[in-house]
Design a protein around this motif. Structure first.
Motif, PDB file in Angstrom:
ATOM      1  N   GLY A  21       0.816  -1.213   0.000  1.00 42.20           N
ATOM      2  CA  GLY A  21       0.000   0.000   0.000  1.00 42.20           C
ATOM      3  C   GLY A  21       0.846   1.259   0.000  1.00 42.20           C
ATOM      4  N   LEU A  22       1.912   1.270   0.791  1.00 36.82           N
ATOM      5  CA  LEU A  22       2.804   2.434   0.824  1.00 36.82           C
ATOM      6  C   LEU A  22       3.551   2.586  -0.497  1.00 36.82           C
ATOM      7  CD1 LEU A  22       4.141   2.085   4.477  1.00 36.82           C
ATOM      8  CD2 LEU A  22       2.605   3.862   3.605  1.00 36.82           C
ATOM      9  N   ALA A  23       3.919   1.470  -1.132  1.00 37.46           N
ATOM     10  CA  ALA A  23       4.577   1.535  -2.443  1.00 37.46           C
ATOM     11  C   ALA A  23       3.613   2.081  -3.485  1.00 37.46           C
ATOM     12  CB  ALA A  23       5.091   0.160  -2.843  1.00 37.46           C
ATOM     13  N   THR A  24       2.351   1.673  -3.407  1.00 35.18           N
ATOM     14  CA  THR A  24       1.340   2.174  -4.349  1.00 35.18           C
ATOM     15  C   THR A  24       1.120   3.669  -4.136  1.00 35.18           C
ATOM     16  OG1 THR A  24       0.295   0.008  -4.431  1.00 35.18           O
ATOM     17  CG2 THR A  24      -1.034   1.888  -5.156  1.00 35.18           C
ATOM     18  N   LEU A  25       1.094   4.105  -2.886  1.00 35.39           N
ATOM     19  CA  LEU A  25       0.975   5.535  -2.583  1.00 35.39           C
ATOM     20  C   LEU A  25       2.117   6.305  -3.234  1.00 35.39           C
ATOM     21  CD1 LEU A  25      -0.185   8.002  -1.061  1.00 35.39           C
ATOM     22  CD2 LEU A  25       1.146   7.247   0.931  1.00 35.39           C
ATOM     23  N   ARG A  36      -4.707  13.763  -4.227  1.00 34.55           N
ATOM     24  CA  ARG A  36      -5.231  13.743  -2.863  1.00 34.55           C
ATOM     25  C   ARG A  36      -5.585  12.293  -2.548  1.00 34.55           C
ATOM     26  NH1 ARG A  36      -5.964  18.437  -5.212  1.00 34.55           N
ATOM     27  NH2 ARG A  36      -5.918  20.335  -3.971  1.00 34.55           N
ATOM     28  N   VAL A  37      -4.780  11.671  -1.710  1.00 40.77           N
ATOM     29  CA  VAL A  37      -4.939  10.248  -1.400  1.00 40.77           C
ATOM     30  C   VAL A  37      -5.341  10.094   0.066  1.00 40.77           C
ATOM     31  CG1 VAL A  37      -3.825   7.985  -1.375  1.00 40.77           C
ATOM     32  CG2 VAL A  37      -3.152   9.682  -3.100  1.00 40.77           C
ATOM     33  N   VAL A  38      -6.429   9.362   0.274  1.00 39.55           N
ATOM     34  CA  VAL A  38      -6.888   9.037   1.614  1.00 39.55           C
ATOM     35  C   VAL A  38      -6.601   7.549   1.818  1.00 39.55           C
ATOM     36  CG1 VAL A  38      -8.868   8.867   3.167  1.00 39.55           C
ATOM     37  CG2 VAL A  38      -8.702  10.779   1.564  1.00 39.55           C
ATOM     38  N   ILE A  39      -5.860   7.239   2.853  1.00 41.16           N
ATOM     39  CA  ILE A  39      -5.511   5.867   3.175  1.00 41.16           C
ATOM     40  C   ILE A  39      -6.604   5.252   4.036  1.00 41.16           C
ATOM     41  CG2 ILE A  39      -3.880   4.410   4.442  1.00 41.16           C
ATOM     42  CD1 ILE A  39      -2.711   5.558   1.862  1.00 41.16           C
ATOM     43  N   VAL A  40      -6.957   4.014   3.702  1.00 42.07           N
ATOM     44  CA  VAL A  40      -7.893   3.235   4.503  1.00 42.07           C
ATOM     45  C   VAL A  40      -7.099   2.059   5.046  1.00 42.07           C
ATOM     46  CG1 VAL A  40     -10.002   1.869   4.449  1.00 42.07           C
ATOM     47  CG2 VAL A  40      -9.801   3.904   3.017  1.00 42.07           C
ATOM     48  N   SER A  41      -7.203   1.824   6.345  1.00 40.73           N
ATOM     49  CA  SER A  41      -6.405   0.752   6.929  1.00 40.73           C
ATOM     50  C   SER A  41      -7.101   0.121   8.109  1.00 40.73           C
ATOM     51  CB  SER A  41      -5.041   1.287   7.377  1.00 40.73           C
ATOM     52  OG  SER A  41      -4.284   0.266   7.984  1.00 40.73           O
ATOM     53  N   GLU A  45      -1.977   0.717  13.635  1.00 41.23           N
ATOM     54  CA  GLU A  45      -0.668   1.123  14.115  1.00 41.23           C
ATOM     55  C   GLU A  45      -0.384   2.592  13.834  1.00 41.23           C
ATOM     56  OE1 GLU A  45       2.392  -1.422  12.641  1.00 41.23           O
ATOM     57  OE2 GLU A  45       1.302  -3.234  13.157  1.00 41.23           O
ATOM     58  N   ARG A  46       0.016   3.285  14.850  1.00 43.38           N
ATOM     59  CA  ARG A  46       0.330   4.713  14.726  1.00 43.38           C
ATOM     60  C   ARG A  46       1.501   4.933  13.762  1.00 43.38           C
ATOM     61  NH1 ARG A  46      -0.541   9.202  18.303  1.00 43.38           N
ATOM     62  NH2 ARG A  46       1.050  10.777  17.965  1.00 43.38           N
ATOM     63  N   GLU A  47       2.490   4.056  13.828  1.00 43.76           N
ATOM     64  CA  GLU A  47       3.664   4.190  12.959  1.00 43.76           C
ATOM     65  C   GLU A  47       3.276   4.106  11.487  1.00 43.76           C
ATOM     66  OE1 GLU A  47       7.521   1.599  11.631  1.00 43.76           O
ATOM     67  OE2 GLU A  47       6.923   1.482  13.728  1.00 43.76           O
ATOM     68  N   ARG A  51       3.758   7.000   8.709  1.00 43.92           N
ATOM     69  CA  ARG A  51       4.492   6.753   7.461  1.00 43.92           C
ATOM     70  C   ARG A  51       3.652   7.162   6.254  1.00 43.92           C
ATOM     71  NH1 ARG A  51       6.282   0.713   7.567  1.00 43.92           N
ATOM     72  NH2 ARG A  51       6.926   1.210   5.439  1.00 43.92           N
ATOM     73  N   ALA A  52       2.366   6.829   6.271  1.00 43.89           N
ATOM     74  CA  ALA A  52       1.486   7.162   5.143  1.00 43.89           C
ATOM     75  C   ALA A  52       1.321   8.673   5.003  1.00 43.89           C
ATOM     76  CB  ALA A  52       0.127   6.485   5.319  1.00 43.89           C
ATOM     77  N   ILE A  53       1.085   9.361   6.105  1.00 41.69           N
ATOM     78  CA  ILE A  53       0.933  10.820   6.064  1.00 41.69           C
ATOM     79  C   ILE A  53       2.256  11.463   5.671  1.00 41.69           C
ATOM     80  CG2 ILE A  53       0.393  12.881   7.429  1.00 41.69           C
ATOM     81  CD1 ILE A  53      -2.085  11.122   6.780  1.00 41.69           C
ATOM     82  N   GLY A  54       3.342  10.973   6.223  1.00 36.17           N
ATOM     83  CA  GLY A  54       4.662  11.498   5.875  1.00 36.17           C
ATOM     84  C   GLY A  54       5.008  11.272   4.416  1.00 36.17           C
ATOM     85  N   ALA A  55       4.457  10.204   3.829  1.00 35.27           N
ATOM     86  CA  ALA A  55       4.719   9.897   2.416  1.00 35.27           C
ATOM     87  C   ALA A  55       3.836  10.707   1.482  1.00 35.27           C
ATOM     88  CB  ALA A  55       4.531   8.407   2.160  1.00 35.27           C
ATOM     89  N   GLY A  56       2.855  11.440   2.041  1.00 33.20           N
ATOM     90  CA  GLY A  56       2.050  12.319   1.199  1.00 33.20           C
ATOM     91  C   GLY A  56       0.562  12.077   1.205  1.00 33.20           C
ATOM     92  N   ALA A  57       0.080  11.113   1.978  1.00 33.55           N
ATOM     93  CA  ALA A  57      -1.370  10.905   2.071  1.00 33.55           C
ATOM     94  C   ALA A  57      -2.006  12.103   2.774  1.00 33.55           C
ATOM     95  CB  ALA A  57      -1.675   9.623   2.835  1.00 33.55           C
TER      96      ALA A  57
END
Length: 85
Positions: A21-25, A36-41, A45-47, A51-57
């Motif tokens: 998922g992070l690679a796809t992001l 504008r990407v919203v991650i669903v998970s 895990e907070r980490e 990571r997702a927000i830091g990567a641009g989500a």
């Protein structure tokens, strides 16, 4: 391009691992840095969220998804996309 993309972090071949998922992001944002990407998970895990927000989500929603929250997030991001032109 779509105004907003919903992306589940739990992608095959290992849905319990956020790596795909992070690679796809990263691939989405490489193609369109303004996406504008919203991650669903389902992984609480907070980490992973950081990571997702830091990567641009733009946001992260946990499963099960609260529909009023999803609507509000999608409306806000779609409005931002329209305003940006």
């Amino acid at each position: 391009p779509p105004a907003v993309i919903l992306l589940d972090l739990g992608l095959p071949p290992q849905p319990a691992d956020p790596t795909e998922g992070l690679a796809t992001l990263a691939e989405i944002l490489a193609l369109d840095p303004q996406a504008r990407v919203v991650i669903v998970s389902g992984q609480g895990e907070r980490e992973t969220a950081q990571r997702a927000i830091g990567a641009g989500a733009c946001d992260l929603l946990g499963k099960p998804i609260d529909l009023p929250t999803l609507r509000a997030v999608l409306k806000q991001l779609a409005d931002q996309a329209r305003a940006a032109g």
